[in-house]
Design a protein around this motif. Structure first.
Motif, PDB file in Angstrom:
ATOM      1  N   VAL A  71      42.837  37.138  35.780  1.00 15.32           N
ATOM      2  CA  VAL A  71      41.598  37.193  36.117  1.00 15.32           C
ATOM      3  C   VAL A  71      41.580  36.047  37.546  1.00 15.32           C
ATOM      4  O   VAL A  71      41.627  36.760  38.823  1.00 15.32           O
ATOM      5  CB  VAL A  71      40.212  37.322  36.450  1.00 15.32           C
ATOM      6  N   ASP A  72      42.341  35.173  37.009  1.00 14.74           N
ATOM      7  CA  ASP A  72      43.108  34.025  38.155  1.00 14.74           C
ATOM      8  C   ASP A  72      44.005  34.929  39.340  1.00 14.74           C
ATOM      9  O   ASP A  72      43.309  34.392  40.060  1.00 14.74           O
ATOM     10  CB  ASP A  72      43.212  32.853  37.655  1.00 14.74           C
ATOM     11  N   ASP A 109      42.962  37.610  40.687  1.00 14.92           N
ATOM     12  CA  ASP A 109      41.670  37.733  42.346  1.00 14.92           C
ATOM     13  C   ASP A 109      42.912  36.887  43.285  1.00 14.92           C
ATOM     14  O   ASP A 109      42.267  37.579  44.394  1.00 14.92           O
ATOM     15  CB  ASP A 109      40.898  36.921  41.287  1.00 14.92           C
ATOM     16  N   TYR A 133      34.697  36.466  41.547  1.00 12.73           N
ATOM     17  CA  TYR A 133      35.399  37.391  41.266  1.00 12.73           C
ATOM     18  C   TYR A 133      35.857  38.962  42.107  1.00 12.73           C
ATOM     19  O   TYR A 133      33.888  39.952  41.673  1.00 12.73           O
ATOM     20  CB  TYR A 133      36.322  37.540  39.903  1.00 12.73           C
ATOM     21  N   LEU A 174      37.343  42.029  42.245  1.00 11.35           N
ATOM     22  CA  LEU A 174      38.704  42.778  41.563  1.00 11.35           C
ATOM     23  C   LEU A 174      38.612  44.465  42.228  1.00 11.35           C
ATOM     24  O   LEU A 174      37.634  44.956  41.009  1.00 11.35           O
ATOM     25  CB  LEU A 174      39.205  42.674  40.520  1.00 11.35           C
TER      26      LEU A 174
END
Length: 412
Positions: free
Chosen positions: A261-262, A265, A376, A378
């Motif tokens: 997810v990093d 993002d 986040y 997304l």
């Protein structure tokens, strides 16, 4: 004698409760604990005088308990099999002994013999525990079989039969969740209805207090939430599994998901020069879409399925990550807005960097969540079928469809 046999039965139940709910950081400590408690149970069993276990039924119960105690460990035990075999010969109607014998034989890899034991156990009458074990065995037998889908369908059928016997039994619901998750994998990892069924089953399992200490329940439920892109729920589930069983690789799954997810993002928030984006997307407005579809950009989509809508985009990057499925791409639409394209059930050769893609009936998700004080956002479109995508104006050939190649990586 009845009092001593009852004490031996209770000691055996305690032994298995330790096996199923005690998860220390040091695996050797659990093994030592099981060894200690198994010896206590055996001592109680052996305190029953010989003259009080001469009848076949009494001897069968004694042999069954001794075999079950010896079989508590992960490794196959020939002594356990011998005692359980004696038990079913002395009393063929002892269903629990057939079940334990099947579990014991399973450990040495004889799956047909295991199935035979479970079938014989079921012949004594309906039993939710036996049905659940049979369902689990069928999922194991599906691995590498030519008729995987048929075998997994049987696994689902038996899991549902167990639930029908006791709708509140969490273990039966847990087994159904595992069977539906397995079905998702063996059929190509694209049918999200199987994931929804699995998730519902796991949620029903969690209602049973007896399942609160089952780390695999939380781990598998988190796995389902991962594929449903419920990232916050998945992270919470993996953390819950790690708290119960530190030896499970749930902490590694948390790290992998945070890395993913990093990365997603960072790419979505990354600064790509406007001139370059304009150049890359300049030809998108000229792409023709089917007359029955209305053209849209990512900012026009509603959350969920957008029927009869087509989104045209340019593939900027293939996003590498640590899991086999799904595939992730960074895509830019004609308004120069970037989003993540999530692809299920297709080979990684189907879509490449630089391709122009037309996404039909897009399933849109604007995933907003916070984790460890980081927020986040997304934006993603999920693709499940080859028919949903056209690459460079052409349909994707059937050879790019993926069936069960990822099943070996996930064996719920």
């Amino acid at each position: 004698m009845e009092d001593l046999m009852q004490k031996a039965t209770e000691a055996t139940d305690d032994l298995y409760r330790i096996r199923d709910t005690y998860f220390p950081k040091d695996v050797n400590h659990k093994i030592n604990t099981l060894q200690t408690h198994s010896q206590i149970a055996l001592n109680i069993l052996d305190s029953i005088p010989l003259e009080e276990r001469k009848l076949a039924t009494q001897r069968a119960t004694y042999e069954y308990l001794r075999g079950k105690i010896l079989d508590v460990f992960e490794e196959y035990s020939k002594k356990a099999e011998d005692h359980l075999s004696k038990a079913v010969k002395l009393n063929p109607s002892l269903a629990d002994a057939w079940l334990c014998l099947g579990n014991c034989i399973w450990k040495k890899g004889d799956l047909p013999a295991t199935r035979n034991c479970f079938t014989l156990a079921l012949s004594k009458g309906p039993n939710k525990r036996i049905l659940s074990q049979l369902s689990m065995l069928e999922r194991r037998m599906a691995q590498g079989a030519e008729n995987q889908e048929e075998i997994v369908a049987e696994s689902i059928k038996h899991a549902k039969e167990a639930i029908a016997l006791d709708v509140k039994d969490g273990n039966s619901w847990y087994n159904l969740g595992n069977a539906c998750l397995t079905c998702f994998f063996v059929t190509g990892a694209w049918d999200h209805s199987k994931l929804q069924q699995s998730l519902k089953a796991y949620q029903n399992a969690e209602k049973d207090e007896g399942m609160k200490m089952n780390p695999d329940l939380y781990f598998n439920c988190a796995t389902v939430n991962t594929y449903l892109e419920n990232y916050e729920r998945a992270l919470s589930g993996f953390e819950a599994a790690a708290l119960i069983d530190p030896c499970l690789n749930a902490t590694e799954e948390v790290k992998k998901m945070i890395n993913l997810v990093d990365k997603l993002d960072g790419l979505l928030k990354g600064q790509i020069k406007a001139k370059r984006l304009a150049s890359l997307t300049s030809s998108l407005t000229e792409v023709q879409v089917k007359p029955s579809y209305k053209r849209a950009t990512i900012d026009n989509l509603l959350d969920g399925l957008n029927k009869a809508i087509a989104v045209v985009g340019k593939v900027l990057f293939f996003i590498k990550h640590e899991n086999i499925t799904p595939l992730y791409y960074l895509v830019c639409d004609s308004n120069q807005i970037c989003f993540v394209l999530t692809v299920y059930g297709m080979s990684n050769e189907a879509i490449k960097e630089g391709d122009q893609v037309t996404l039909l009936d897009p399933c849109f998700r604007n995933n907003n969540f916070s984790w460890n004080e980081k927020h986040y956002e997304l934006r993603s479109i999920r693709v499940d079928f080859l028919e949903q995508v056209q690459v460079n104006g052409k349909p994707i050939p059937p050879r790019h469809s993926v069936r069960s190649s990822i099943y070996a990586q996930h064996k719920p």
